[in-house]
Scaffold this active site. Structure first.
Site, PDB file in Angstrom:
ATOM      1  N   HIS A 167       0.840  -1.196   0.000  1.00 33.23           N
ATOM      2  CA  HIS A 167       0.000   0.000   0.000  1.00 33.23           C
ATOM      3  C   HIS A 167       0.874   1.244   0.000  1.00 33.23           C
ATOM      4  CE1 HIS A 167       0.608  -1.187   4.221  1.00 33.23           C
ATOM      5  NE2 HIS A 167       0.410   0.073   4.578  1.00 33.23           N
ATOM      6  N   HIS A 203       0.794   5.289   0.898  1.00 34.28           N
ATOM      7  CA  HIS A 203       0.111   6.344   1.646  1.00 34.28           C
ATOM      8  C   HIS A 203       0.207   7.647   0.860  1.00 34.28           C
ATOM      9  CE1 HIS A 203       0.014   4.183   5.607  1.00 34.28           C
ATOM     10  NE2 HIS A 203       1.030   3.532   5.050  1.00 34.28           N
TER      11      HIS A 203
END
Length: 144
Positions: free
Chosen positions: A106, A108
């Site tokens: 992931h 950010h």
């Protein structure tokens, strides 16, 4: 040379992808999903993840990584506009020693304002109604 552990399909982001857990979605297509962090470090803190099961940068297919970053750029531009931010912080962590907590790759995307520090990581859950409002602002900035 040590090898990274195998991808664990019970991680929280895999559950979000399967619809087993809710998320404040901002963007979705057949290859990526972007949704708000429930413990944002700044308003508009969004996570971009691949739909393919990848633990992190060490095991993701380069094409999938490039696609996630393409979407990350789109979200960064939208987040900067939606929150009238002065800049954007982009972070991506790999393995526990690298700061990774959820083992599904992931990125950010964190809209930033000059002179306003980020909250510490995982410090405070945001109210669902605030997250819904922020998701709507981002979707509008994305033209959705």
């Amino acid at each position: 040379m040590s090898h990274a552990p195998a991808y664990d399909p019970s991680n929280i982001f895999a559950k979000i992808l399967r619809g087993e857990l809710p998320a404040h979605k901002v963007y979705e297509d057949d290859r990526a999903l972007a949704f708000l962090d429930i413990m944002p470090r700044c308003p508009g803190h969004t996570l971009v993840i691949p739909k393919t099961p990848a633990r992190n940068i060490l095991d993701i297919d380069p094409e999938d990584l490039a696609y996630v970053h393409k979407i990350a750029k789109t979200i960064a531009i939208a987040g900067k506009a939606a929150f009238q931010a002065d800049g954007v912080t982009i972070q991506q962590f790999n393995e526990e020693a690298g700061g990774q907590v959820v083992f599904h790759l992931h990125v950010h995307i964190i809209p930033r304002h000059l002179g306003v520090p980020m909250k510490p990581p995982a410090s405070a859950m945001e109210k669902p109604e605030i997250l819904a409002e922020h998701a709507a602002l981002l979707r509008a900035a994305l033209g959705q």
